[in-house]
Write an enzyme that holds these catalytic residues in place. Sequence first.
Site, PDB file in Angstrom:
ATOM      1  N   ASP A 172       0.845  -1.199   0.000  1.00  0.00           N
ATOM      2  CA  ASP A 172       0.000   0.000   0.000  1.00  0.00           C
ATOM      3  C   ASP A 172       0.877   1.245   0.000  1.00  0.00           C
ATOM      4  O   ASP A 172       0.859   2.042   0.940  1.00  0.00           O
ATOM      5  CB  ASP A 172      -0.921  -0.009   1.222  1.00  0.00           C
ATOM      6  N   LEU A 173       1.659   1.402  -1.059  1.00  0.00           N
ATOM      7  CA  LEU A 173       2.528   2.562  -1.165  1.00  0.00           C
ATOM      8  C   LEU A 173       1.691   3.783  -1.534  1.00  0.00           C
ATOM      9  O   LEU A 173       1.268   3.939  -2.678  1.00  0.00           O
ATOM     10  CB  LEU A 173       3.614   2.319  -2.216  1.00  0.00           C
TER      11      LEU A 173
END
Length: 241
Positions: A172-173
């Site tokens: 979940d960048l």
Amino acid sequence: MQIKQTSQGAIAYCVTAAQAITTEWFDVSFWQQLGAVTGSSKGRYTTWFVKPALNKADTESEWVLRHYYRGGLIEKLSKDKYLFTGLHRTRAVAELALLTQLFNEGFSVPRPIAANVERSGLHYRADIIIERVEGAQDLVARLSKEVMTDQQWRQLGSCIAKFHQRGVYHADLNAKNILITDDEFYLIDFDRGEIRAPKTKWQTANLSRLLRSFNKEKGKLPALAFTESNWQELLKGYSKP
């Protein structure tokens, strides 16, 4: 990383954490009774900041206490229960192990402290404690107040590239999972992250996710200091880490 069995499951902790750790450490009410809660961060759920001061020599460090919650459609059926398929495959222990490896290798990640897994039949609930990065704020908070220089954008791109070259996949960048201090960037929240073979496909997808995140935040806050030019500077840093 070491494992300590408890009556409800197990606690995984780093050698830097006190071996006297108990499940109470993962309950915010325990810290509230000690007057040790210093703040919180509210997203879908609340993350707590506490000042443990476990010894006289350590009076400055703060910890981040986070409980694992489900997202998406399955959240309607189970808010925080996960199927147990082995301790080291739980979200908390897996994240702690990855953070420990990255921290020991010198990557810019928060210092890992401990993880808690409580079993109930076939399912488990989990929590994690990490050290709060002193003087840091997430990129959305920073960019809502001031601009970053071209050099800082290139520095961010270089930081991400080093993780990618190591094969670090961040599930979940996004802009809120990147912290900035006066002179350094940190990646946080490695839930479901892993080390995998470096490949252009997933690395590009990671960057695309980050770009969507910036554009989403810009849509919510038009004054956010993010432009296409900023993104191109980030890519320059990424290509020359």
